[in-house]
Design an enzyme around this catalytic site. Structure first.
Site, mmCIF file in Angstrom:
data_model
loop_
_atom_site.group_PDB
_atom_site.id
_atom_site.type_symbol
_atom_site.label_atom_id
_atom_site.label_comp_id
_atom_site.label_asym_id
_atom_site.label_seq_id
_atom_site.Cartn_x
_atom_site.Cartn_y
_atom_site.Cartn_z
ATOM 1 N N PRO A 1 15.122 -34.423 8.340
ATOM 2 C CA PRO A 1 15.211 -35.832 7.947
ATOM 3 C C PRO A 1 15.821 -36.081 6.562
ATOM 4 O O PRO A 1 16.709 -36.928 6.427
ATOM 5 C CB PRO A 1 13.754 -36.313 8.002
ATOM 6 N N LYS B 1 30.127 -38.158 3.047
ATOM 7 C CA LYS B 1 29.294 -38.839 4.060
ATOM 8 C C LYS B 1 28.784 -40.190 3.539
ATOM 9 O O LYS B 1 28.879 -41.208 4.224
ATOM 10 C CB LYS B 1 28.122 -37.904 4.410
ATOM 11 N N LYS C 1 18.954 -45.713 4.789
ATOM 12 C CA LYS C 1 18.787 -44.422 4.086
ATOM 13 C C LYS C 1 20.102 -44.017 3.412
ATOM 14 O O LYS C 1 20.128 -43.656 2.239
ATOM 15 C CB LYS C 1 18.356 -43.354 5.094
#
Ligand code: NAD
Length: 293
Positions: free
Chosen positions: A66, A169, A244
């Site tokens: 995660p 990313k 996130k």
């Protein structure tokens, strides 16, 4: 074919480990979830009892966890003590740039080589073996990681030194979050101005307002190729995961004093959407929070 340790068999890791097994690798798979282990077994992996056991004797150790704290903990407590010195450590999780760099340095201190290799493409791409990997690490480490990544993806790109994969990313996803919100706003405004969504799509998709958010992932149902909007915003890329990534981007921007006002606004909008209990919806569902009477 190689022995691969795979740690973290969730939505993404499950399909990725299954693809490595399909390619003939001997995949030693570990997850703290018994259900995930069962699924990996059914997909041709060998479930093992600990992360250390997955890393032991592996040519490559892949993690899909995660967040940064999980990766750091698994590396320190299990992987470093068990992986052979020739192993390449490949972390495919999306984590913060600083932790990715710290992990690579710690690996080097243990005589090991690590790369960060986060992915673009969601669960469907993980299952189909069509992910894009953006890789941070030395040229030599990239070449060692490449064959394993090619067995799980359609594109494997060397971004630069350790941490560069994570940087690519979060910058990519900052664009994605911002263009999705801009696309949602434009459709809402267009409709209020009396323009049919299909007409606006037909024009903007071949004009300068075009983006991936519009033409591959249109947030309006019934317009453009099939996307989560056609399924009540179920499946796809959860708004909580977009949040996130935007938080990671804003933390990184703060660290290096970059000015990212649109990224900050996108984070704020997704924060409110997730706080309203919509974090499980696809991120294009944010259109519902932008509609006013
Ligand atoms: P997930 O929660 O489905 O899977 C994570 C897995 O890690 C779970 O099965 C969990 O049990 C396991 N895990 C947690 N701690 C562990 C430990 N200490 N040891 C072993 N296993 C442990 O998450 P996901 O959707 O598969 O995402 C994984 C990563 O990929 C995240 O960093 C996410 O941001 C990134 N990502 C996700 C998507 C997506 O569409 N889901 C797309 C791109 C990137």
């Amino acid at each position: 074919m190689a022995r691969v340790g795979f740690i973290g068999l969730g939505n993404m890791g499950g399909g990725m480990a299954a693809n490595l097994a399909k390619k003939g690798h001997d995949v030693r798979a570990f997850d703290i979830s018994a259900e995930a282990l069962e699924r990996a077994k059914a997909a041709g992996c060998l479930p093992v009892a600990s992360a250390g056991e997955a890393a032991d004797g592996a040519e490559a150790v892949i993690t899909m966890l995660p967040a940064g704290k999980h990766v750091e903990q698994v590396y320190a407590e299990s992987v470093f003590g068990a992986a052979p010195s020739g192993a390449i450590l490949i972390d495919c999780s999306t984590i913060d740039v600083a932790t990715a760099k710290r992990i690579a340095e710690a690996a080097e201190g243990e005589g090991l080589t690590a790369v960060d290799a986060p992915v673009s493409g969601g669960i469907a791409a993980a299952n189909a073996g069509t992910l894009t990997f953006m890789v941070g690490g030395s040229e030599e480490a990239f070449e060692r990681a490449r064959p394993f990544l090619e067995d799980m993806g359609k594109a494997v790109i060397h971004a630069g030194a350790n941490g560069a994969g994570q940087a690519a990313k979060i910058c990519n996803n900052m664009i994605l979050g911002a263009t999705m919100i801009a696309t949602c706003e434009a459709f809402s405004l267009a409709e209020k101005l009396g323009l049919a969504p299909q007409a606006f799509y037909d024009i903007a998709s071949v004009s300068s307002g075009q983006s991936w958010s519009m033409t591959s992932y249109c947030p309006v149902p019934g317009v453009g190729p099939e996307s989560p909007s056609d399924h009540d915003y179920q499946g796809g890329f959860a708004a909580a995961l977009m949040l996130k990534d935007l938080r990671l981007a804003m933390e990184a921007a703060e660290d290096v004093h970059a000015s990212t006002p649109v990224g900050a606004k996108a984070r704020e909008i997704y924060e409110a959407f997730v706080a309203a209990g919509q974090g499980g919806l696809d991120f294009s569902g944010v259109i519902e929070s932008l509609e006013r009477d």
